[in-house]
Design a protein around this motif. Structure first.
Motif, mmCIF file in Angstrom:
data_model
loop_
_atom_site.group_PDB
_atom_site.id
_atom_site.type_symbol
_atom_site.label_atom_id
_atom_site.label_comp_id
_atom_site.label_asym_id
_atom_site.label_seq_id
_atom_site.Cartn_x
_atom_site.Cartn_y
_atom_site.Cartn_z
ATOM 1 N N GLY A 22 0.819 -1.209 0.000
ATOM 2 C CA GLY A 22 0.000 0.000 0.000
ATOM 3 C C GLY A 22 0.853 1.261 0.000
ATOM 4 O O GLY A 22 0.542 2.243 -0.697
ATOM 5 N N ALA A 23 1.953 1.242 0.769
ATOM 6 C CA ALA A 23 2.849 2.400 0.788
ATOM 7 C C ALA A 23 3.509 2.610 -0.570
ATOM 8 O O ALA A 23 3.657 3.752 -1.033
ATOM 9 N N MET A 24 3.896 1.520 -1.236
ATOM 10 C CA MET A 24 4.500 1.655 -2.562
ATOM 11 C C MET A 24 3.506 2.232 -3.570
ATOM 12 O O MET A 24 3.867 3.030 -4.433
ATOM 13 N N GLY A 25 2.235 1.839 -3.430
ATOM 14 C CA GLY A 25 1.223 2.368 -4.342
ATOM 15 C C GLY A 25 0.957 3.846 -4.145
ATOM 16 O O GLY A 25 0.523 4.540 -5.078
ATOM 17 N N ARG A 26 1.207 4.371 -2.948
ATOM 18 C CA ARG A 26 0.976 5.779 -2.671
ATOM 19 C C ARG A 26 2.191 6.658 -2.980
ATOM 20 O O ARG A 26 2.102 7.890 -2.926
ATOM 21 N N THR A 27 3.314 6.039 -3.301
ATOM 22 C CA THR A 27 4.546 6.811 -3.474
ATOM 23 C C THR A 27 4.431 7.811 -4.625
ATOM 24 O O THR A 27 4.690 9.012 -4.454
ATOM 25 N N MET A 28 4.066 7.347 -5.801
ATOM 26 C CA MET A 28 4.016 8.230 -6.967
ATOM 27 C C MET A 28 2.998 9.363 -6.810
ATOM 28 O O MET A 28 3.315 10.528 -7.118
ATOM 29 N N PRO A 29 1.768 9.117 -6.346
ATOM 30 C CA PRO A 29 0.847 10.237 -6.139
ATOM 31 C C PRO A 29 1.391 11.275 -5.156
ATOM 32 O O PRO A 29 1.228 12.485 -5.375
ATOM 33 N N ALA A 35 5.752 17.709 -6.009
ATOM 34 C CA ALA A 35 6.524 18.313 -7.095
ATOM 35 C C ALA A 35 5.690 19.237 -7.967
ATOM 36 O O ALA A 35 6.146 19.656 -9.031
ATOM 37 N N ARG A 36 4.464 19.533 -7.541
ATOM 38 C CA ARG A 36 3.623 20.418 -8.354
ATOM 39 C C ARG A 36 4.231 21.819 -8.440
ATOM 40 O O ARG A 36 4.646 22.385 -7.437
ATOM 41 N N LEU A 49 9.650 12.599 -13.417
ATOM 42 C CA LEU A 49 9.293 11.674 -12.343
ATOM 43 C C LEU A 49 9.045 10.269 -12.881
ATOM 44 O O LEU A 49 9.487 9.280 -12.301
ATOM 45 N N TYR A 50 8.310 10.181 -14.003
ATOM 46 C CA TYR A 50 8.051 8.865 -14.589
ATOM 47 C C TYR A 50 9.354 8.206 -15.054
ATOM 48 O O TYR A 50 9.542 6.995 -14.907
#
Length: 238
Positions: A22-29, A35-36, A49-50
């Motif tokens: 779950g933590a890995m899935g939240r990393t990119m968002p 970084a906005r 980032l990608y």
């Protein structure tokens, strides 16, 4: 209760991996949110980032899951991952109190892994699986430790190695002198691949590996001067 047993194993493993996955899935968002910037640079930031995420995933899989296993075993890599995770947490803390606490935890982990040398995994336990143990024994009901000690009694680890897709162990065991398959020697050596015996110098494995050589020789009528053997485990077929 076979299905209940495996359902409980699946549920336990799912609970163990739920938090890190779950933590890995939240990393990119979360990274995108942090970084906005202005709308004019949003595309460049997203692309960067990608790209970094993709490079990290590929390098992590190739280096951590492949190359490192030619130099280290799984327990060494697991300790390295612990240190890497602690360093990452320390670097990611923006506030000084949290950063200071994370630094102390990272330093303590480094001392524990490098200085105090955390105990190694029991490779004899990892190398041998109880795949032929179909019936309960007296030690089965005395707890995991008692069963392990009873199951591994008389076994000695001679060689062990983790590779990218296989764990190989060579184990020497004391033989029962009244065993019908005992060739007369006091000990036997077995080759375990991912916990399963793929050949040994005694027992039914000898019959199988010898038969692999005898059957082609019996069926081949011409004079045989050369043979191709697929796989060279114990060398008995050759």
């Amino acid at each position: 209760n076979f299905y209940v047993y495996h359902a409980l194993i699946f549920a336990g493993l799912a609970l163990c991996v739920a938090l890190p996955v779950g933590a890995m899935g939240r990393t990119m968002p979360l990274v995108f949110r942090a970084a906005r910037g202005s709308f004019d640079t949003l595309g460049a930031r997203a692309g960067l980032l990608y790209a970094a995420n993709t490079a990290g995933c590929v390098l992590g899989a190739v280096v951590g899951g492949y190359w490192l296993l030619y130099a280290f075993d799984l327990d060494h890599i697991a300790k390295g991952c612990l240190v890497g995770a602690a360093v990452t947490v320390w670097l990611a803390q923006p506030q000084r109190p949290l950063r200071r606490a994370a630094l102390v935890a990272t330093a303590a982990l480094l001392v524990g892994v490098v200085g105090l040398r955390l105990p190694a995994w029991d490779r004899l336990v990892l190398g041998i699986g109880a795949f032929r143990q179909h019936l309960p024994t007296p030690s089965t009901f005395q707890g995991p430790r008692a069963f392990r000690d009873d199951f591994l009694a008389g076994s000695r680890l001679l060689s062990y190695d983790d590779s990218p897709n296989t764990t190989v162990a060579v184990v020497e065991s004391d033989l029962d002198p009244f065993d019908a398959y005992n060739a007369g020697g006091p000990t036997s050596r077995s080759l375990y691949v991912n916990g399963k015996s793929d050949g040994s110098t005694s027992g039914e494995d000898v019959l199988t590996t010898k038969l692999l050589a005898h059957l082609p020789a019996l069926l081949h009528t011409a004079a045989s001067r050369r043979a191709a053997v697929v796989g060279l485990g114990t060398g008995l077929t050759v």
